[in-house]
Design a protein around this motif. Structure first.
Motif, PDB file in Angstrom:
ATOM      1  N   VAL A  84       1.244  -5.706  12.142  1.00 22.75           N
ATOM      2  CA  VAL A  84       1.168  -4.822  10.972  1.00 22.75           C
ATOM      3  C   VAL A  84       2.507  -4.748  10.254  1.00 22.75           C
ATOM      4  N   PHE A  85       3.583  -4.763  10.997  1.00 24.55           N
ATOM      5  CA  PHE A  85       4.911  -4.698  10.392  1.00 24.55           C
ATOM      6  C   PHE A  85       5.387  -6.054   9.881  1.00 24.55           C
ATOM      7  N   GLY A  86       4.614  -7.103  10.145  1.00 23.20           N
ATOM      8  CA  GLY A  86       4.996  -8.439   9.712  1.00 23.20           C
ATOM      9  C   GLY A  86       4.834  -8.634   8.216  1.00 23.20           C
ATOM     10  N   SER A  87       5.552  -9.586   7.664  1.00 21.61           N
ATOM     11  CA  SER A  87       5.540  -9.819   6.218  1.00 21.61           C
ATOM     12  C   SER A  87       4.168 -10.259   5.716  1.00 21.61           C
ATOM     13  N   TYR A  88       3.417 -11.012   6.531  1.00 19.34           N
ATOM     14  CA  TYR A  88       2.107 -11.493   6.093  1.00 19.34           C
ATOM     15  C   TYR A  88       1.148 -10.323   5.869  1.00 19.34           C
ATOM     16  N   PHE A  89       1.104  -9.378   6.846  1.00 18.02           N
ATOM     17  CA  PHE A  89       0.207  -8.235   6.711  1.00 18.02           C
ATOM     18  C   PHE A  89       0.631  -7.341   5.548  1.00 18.02           C
ATOM     19  N   LEU A  90       1.928  -7.123   5.399  1.00 12.07           N
ATOM     20  CA  LEU A  90       2.408  -6.287   4.301  1.00 12.07           C
ATOM     21  C   LEU A  90       2.080  -6.911   2.949  1.00 12.07           C
ATOM     22  N   GLN A  91       2.104  -8.237   2.895  1.00 13.02           N
ATOM     23  CA  GLN A  91       1.718  -8.903   1.653  1.00 13.02           C
ATOM     24  C   GLN A  91       0.234  -8.714   1.381  1.00 13.02           C
ATOM     25  N   GLN A  92      -0.577  -8.736   2.435  1.00 16.35           N
ATOM     26  CA  GLN A  92      -2.011  -8.477   2.272  1.00 16.35           C
ATOM     27  C   GLN A  92      -2.248  -7.057   1.743  1.00 16.35           C
ATOM     28  N   LEU A  93      -1.480  -6.107   2.253  1.00 17.01           N
ATOM     29  CA  LEU A  93      -1.601  -4.734   1.757  1.00 17.01           C
ATOM     30  C   LEU A  93      -1.257  -4.644   0.276  1.00 17.01           C
ATOM     31  N   GLN A  94      -0.237  -5.359  -0.133  1.00 21.17           N
ATOM     32  CA  GLN A  94       0.166  -5.345  -1.539  1.00 21.17           C
ATOM     33  C   GLN A  94      -0.895  -5.966  -2.428  1.00 21.17           C
ATOM     34  N   ASP A  95      -1.598  -6.956  -1.912  1.00 17.47           N
ATOM     35  CA  ASP A  95      -2.600  -7.667  -2.708  1.00 17.47           C
ATOM     36  C   ASP A  95      -3.926  -6.928  -2.770  1.00 17.47           C
ATOM     37  N   GLN A  96      -4.100  -5.897  -1.923  1.00 16.49           N
ATOM     38  CA  GLN A  96      -5.383  -5.204  -1.854  1.00 16.49           C
ATOM     39  C   GLN A  96      -5.378  -3.931  -2.690  1.00 16.49           C
ATOM     40  N   GLY A  97      -6.319  -3.841  -3.609  1.00 11.17           N
ATOM     41  CA  GLY A  97      -6.522  -2.604  -4.367  1.00 11.17           C
ATOM     42  C   GLY A  97      -5.282  -2.149  -5.105  1.00 11.17           C
ATOM     43  N   THR A  98      -4.836  -0.947  -4.770  1.00  8.23           N
ATOM     44  CA  THR A  98      -3.687  -0.354  -5.466  1.00  8.23           C
ATOM     45  C   THR A  98      -2.353  -0.766  -4.859  1.00  8.23           C
ATOM     46  N   GLY A  99      -2.393  -1.701  -3.913  1.00  5.57           N
ATOM     47  CA  GLY A  99      -1.145  -2.150  -3.315  1.00  5.57           C
ATOM     48  C   GLY A  99      -0.630  -1.154  -2.288  1.00  5.57           C
ATOM     49  N   ILE A 100       0.665  -1.215  -2.023  1.00  9.59           N
ATOM     50  CA  ILE A 100       1.261  -0.293  -1.051  1.00  9.59           C
ATOM     51  C   ILE A 100       1.645   0.990  -1.778  1.00  9.59           C
ATOM     52  N   ASP A 101       0.735   1.943  -1.811  1.00  3.92           N
ATOM     53  CA  ASP A 101       1.014   3.207  -2.475  1.00  3.92           C
ATOM     54  C   ASP A 101       1.710   4.152  -1.489  1.00  3.92           C
ATOM     55  N   TRP A 102       1.912   5.407  -1.902  1.00  5.02           N
ATOM     56  CA  TRP A 102       2.683   6.336  -1.080  1.00  5.02           C
ATOM     57  C   TRP A 102       2.028   6.578   0.267  1.00  5.02           C
ATOM     58  N   ILE A 103       0.710   6.790   0.296  1.00  2.00           N
ATOM     59  CA  ILE A 103       0.057   7.134   1.554  1.00  2.00           C
ATOM     60  C   ILE A 103       0.152   5.984   2.537  1.00  2.00           C
ATOM     61  N   VAL A 104       0.083   4.737   2.065  1.00  2.00           N
ATOM     62  CA  VAL A 104       0.228   3.580   2.950  1.00  2.00           C
ATOM     63  C   VAL A 104       1.641   3.534   3.518  1.00  2.00           C
ATOM     64  N   GLN A 105       2.634   3.743   2.657  1.00  2.00           N
ATOM     65  CA  GLN A 105       4.017   3.760   3.139  1.00  2.00           C
ATOM     66  C   GLN A 105       4.250   4.885   4.148  1.00  2.00           C
ATOM     67  N   ALA A 106       3.650   6.047   3.897  1.00  2.00           N
ATOM     68  CA  ALA A 106       3.807   7.173   4.821  1.00  2.00           C
ATOM     69  C   ALA A 106       3.184   6.851   6.177  1.00  2.00           C
ATOM     70  N   GLN A 107       2.004   6.236   6.169  1.00  2.00           N
ATOM     71  CA  GLN A 107       1.367   5.855   7.433  1.00  2.00           C
ATOM     72  C   GLN A 107       2.212   4.825   8.181  1.00  2.00           C
ATOM     73  N   LEU A 108       2.737   3.843   7.460  1.00  2.00           N
ATOM     74  CA  LEU A 108       3.602   2.839   8.090  1.00  2.00           C
ATOM     75  C   LEU A 108       4.849   3.496   8.678  1.00  2.00           C
ATOM     76  N   THR A 109       5.429   4.438   7.927  1.00  2.00           N
ATOM     77  CA  THR A 109       6.636   5.116   8.398  1.00  2.00           C
ATOM     78  C   THR A 109       6.362   5.927   9.659  1.00  2.00           C
ATOM     79  N   GLN A 110       5.250   6.685   9.659  1.00  2.00           N
ATOM     80  CA  GLN A 110       4.937   7.496  10.833  1.00  2.00           C
ATOM     81  C   GLN A 110       4.584   6.617  12.029  1.00  2.00           C
ATOM     82  N   LEU A 111       3.940   5.485  11.769  1.00  2.00           N
ATOM     83  CA  LEU A 111       3.647   4.535  12.842  1.00  2.00           C
ATOM     84  C   LEU A 111       4.951   3.999  13.442  1.00  2.00           C
ATOM     85  N   HIS A 112       5.909   3.705  12.565  1.00  2.00           N
ATOM     86  CA  HIS A 112       7.224   3.231  13.016  1.00  2.00           C
ATOM     87  C   HIS A 112       7.935   4.308  13.841  1.00  2.00           C
TER      88      HIS A 112
END
Length: 663
Positions: free
Chosen positions: A472-500
């Protein structure tokens, strides 16, 4: 009429359409089967002939039923010939129509048919048949054979029974009842018949004539509207005429069947909120009076229509439908229950009696209902913050056995409900071993956001997906997130941060890929959707006043403090090594920090009082970060009645081992 039709459909001017001569008088026989043995049945008049048929024979040639695929318009894909004497022939009786009991019996037999061949056999065996029964037969074939854009097996239209029935509808188009006519037209569109075939043109032409007379009921108008929507789309002139006639009627006089038909029609996309607001308000008002008489299908249908129409101001009707749904909970089909629960989530409504009915019903359906219905149930309870162990335990138990039958979205939504409410069922070990198995076998099938939601939800209940986070933290998955729908919005970044943060604090043995700094957020608390619940303002003000009396001055505590770890503290106190309270502005000699969590009702589940998952992980992380967490739950604070009780309560909470002097 011919001129009007050519003007309405310009393409018809390019074709010469032979109209069949009027058929002779309707026979009084009630038998609607093949001709009597030894007496050939004439294809033109459909009557037994003993001395030869006198009907002109110019129209006894080939008839075409053309199936079409809609992408998005009708396109001819295959043709089947319709010969005059190729199979059974039907007469749609009018002089001696079937009784209501006979119609109902036929409809029930149709409903029990599980294949097109069974429907065709039933049609051939019918002793009597009205035009509405014939149309119902075609509708049932469409139910069984219809795909997204074409029939699953277009060869069904080559069957002699279908061809003979369609030929009779073509010839008797002027004699059909209004209900039979529009139902037959709609059935033909559902079978993807070519709209330029003679059958379709005659049915449309006859429908236009009946529409111009202005005598159709609201239900018949809706059926015609559905057909014209399928043929011409939302800009159809006939469709606009249908809407005009519906608006002229009085909803207060509609029966329940008519009301349901109008809702289904409006749901198809013909309504513009501002233009038809008065009509919608009128039918909502009438619908409220009929809710006590609605069966499961009607309750589900109306709730589904309200969602599609986004009628957020129709809450009295939603509440009435929810109350009526209580008695139908055990009788809803899986599809109907799915619609009902989806609507209640959409409108943000739940009724205590409905929840109790679901609590009794869910253990009986968790292992047998379709996956979407089961998922919708736990999603509804999760969305409404209703923690009902009987429901969650039953679905968790079924999950272990049925997870392989669920798609990735359904798996994620079920675990997200557990994470949101912070609930671990008794078989949590088996459940999360199954989740891990699903992730291992179907990891690539998960949509990026769905996968992130699933992994984040696991951490809320202290289940750490360390085997999958590095991807999930890899560049390939993050690129997939950016390409999907609204991209990496705030809630996605917050979830990634809390997961980290979870991995750093609770899984120190994790040595895999880490989240890049640019994807992290500074705060988990923002307006709208957030990873923290904002403090309850009245409760906060009361506690703040109590702290001032306890500590002697407002300067000894800070409010709404954003920590370097993204969490916001409702109140923070700083203590020195001897346990004395330091001023909030003091940053030296701070030995201990106290995080006061003022937890209002929105931070807890209902029915069984428990912290939501996002609040539980916050307090867990604050303790790991060195804070002393003091929780002040609303249900304890509400029992305090005066200033003295409040001050004593806060002293006991904050300094349980020290004696308080009076001042």
């Amino acid at each position: 009429m011919a001129l009007k039709l050519i003007q309405r459909y310009p393409l018809l001017g390019q074709f010469w359409i032979h109209r069949c001569p009027p058929v002779g008088p309707v026979c009084s026989t009630r038998l609607l089967r093949t001709s009597t043995v030894g007496q050939p049945l004439c294809g033109a008049c459909s009557c037994t002939s003993t001395g030869g048929c006198t009907e002109p024979q110019q129209d006894c040639g080939r008839r075409n039923l053309t199936t079409i695929a809609r992408e998005p318009c009708f396109i001819a894909s295959s043709s089947v010939g319709l010969h005059r004497h190729s199979g059974p022939e039907f007469r749609l009786t009018q002089l001696h129509p079937p009784t209501a009991a006979e119609e109902e019996s036929f409809q029930q037999l149709l409903k029990n048919c599980s294949s097109s061949q069974q429907v065709l056999t039933l049609l051939r065996s019918a002793e009597i048949m009205s035009d509405t029964m014939a149309a119902a037969g075609l509708h049932r074939v469409a139910d069984l054979e219809r795909g997204d854009k074409s029939l699953k097996d277009p060869r069904v239209l080559e069957n002699d029974t279908i061809k003979a029935l369609c030929l009779q509808l073509e010839r008797d188009s002027r004699r059909l009842t209004d209900a039979g006519l529009v139902s037959a037209l709609l059935a033909c569109t559902r079978l993807f018949l070519d709209p330029w075939s003679i059958l379709m043109v005659r049915l449309v032409s006859e429908s236009q004539e009946r529409l111009d007379r202005g005598r159709m009921t609201s239900g018949q108008l809706c059926t015609l509207g559905h057909a014209m929507m399928a043929i011409e789309g939302p800009d159809s002139a006939m469709l606009k005429q249908v809407m005009e006639q519906i608006e002229k009627q009085k909803p207060a006089q509609w029966s329940l069947a008519d009301l349901a038909a109008v809702y289904r029609f409006l749901q198809s996309g013909v309504v513009k909120e501002k233009k038809h607001r008065n009509l919608l308000n009128a039918i909502h008002t009438h619908a409220v009076t009929l809710t006590p008489h609605m069966d499961p299908a009607a309750v589900s249908g109306l709730l589904g229509a309200l969602v599609t129409l986004n009628q957020t101001k129709s809450m009295p009707l939603v509440i009435g439908l929810c109350k009526q749904a209580v008695q139908h909970v055990p009788r809803f089909t899986d599809e109907e229950l799915t619609v009902v629960l989806g609507a209640l989530m959409h409108f943000g409504h739940s009724d205590q009696s409905f929840v109790e009915a679901m609590e009794r019903y869910v253990p009986t359906m968790a292992f047998t209902s379709n996956p979407e219905a089961v998922t919708k149930v736990i999603q509804f309870f999760g969305r409404r913050n209703i923690l009902c162990p009987a429901v969650f335990d039953a679905i968790a138990e079924s999950f272990v056995y049925r997870a392989d039958d669920y798609n990735t979205s359904q798996v994620a939504r079920q675990i997200m409900a557990l994470g949101k409410l912070g609930y671990l069922p008794p078989n949590a070990g088996e459940v999360f071993r199954k989740v891990e198995s699903v992730l291992q076998s179907r990891f690539s099938q998960f949509q990026p956001r769905t996968l992130l939601n699933l992994l984040h939800s696991c951490t809320l209940v202290e289940r750490f997906p360390v085997n999958f986070v590095s991807k999930v933290f890899g560049s390939y998955f993050l690129q997939q997130l950016q390409d999907q729908g609204t991209g990496i919005d705030w809630i996605v970044q917050a979830q990634l941060t809390q997961l980290h943060m979870t991995l750093q604090l609770e899984c120190p043995y994790y040595k895999g890929t880490k989240l890049l700094q640019k994807y992290r957020v500074r705060s988990f608390l923002v307006p709208g959707r957030s990873l923290e619940t904002p403090v309850d303002v009245p409760l906060y003000n009361s506690v703040k006043a109590g702290l001032v009396h306890l500590l002697g001055d407002r300067s000894f505590f800070a409010s709404k403090v954003l920590t370097p770890y993204c969490y916001t503290l409702d109140v923070e106190l700083k203590l020195d090594e001897d346990g004395f309270v330091l001023p909030a502005s003091h940053n030296e000699d701070v030995y201990k920090r106290v995080a006061v969590c003022i937890d209002g009702p929105m931070r807890f589940t209902t029915m069984k009082r428990q912290l939501l998952g996002k609040e539980a992980i916050k307090q867990r992380h604050l303790r790991l970060l060195g804070y002393e967490v003091v929780q002040i739950p609303y249900y304890e604070y509400e029992k305090l009645h005066n200033k003295s009780q409040i001050v004593d309560y806060l002293h006991q909470k904050l300094f349980p081992h020290t004696y308080r002097l009076n001042w």
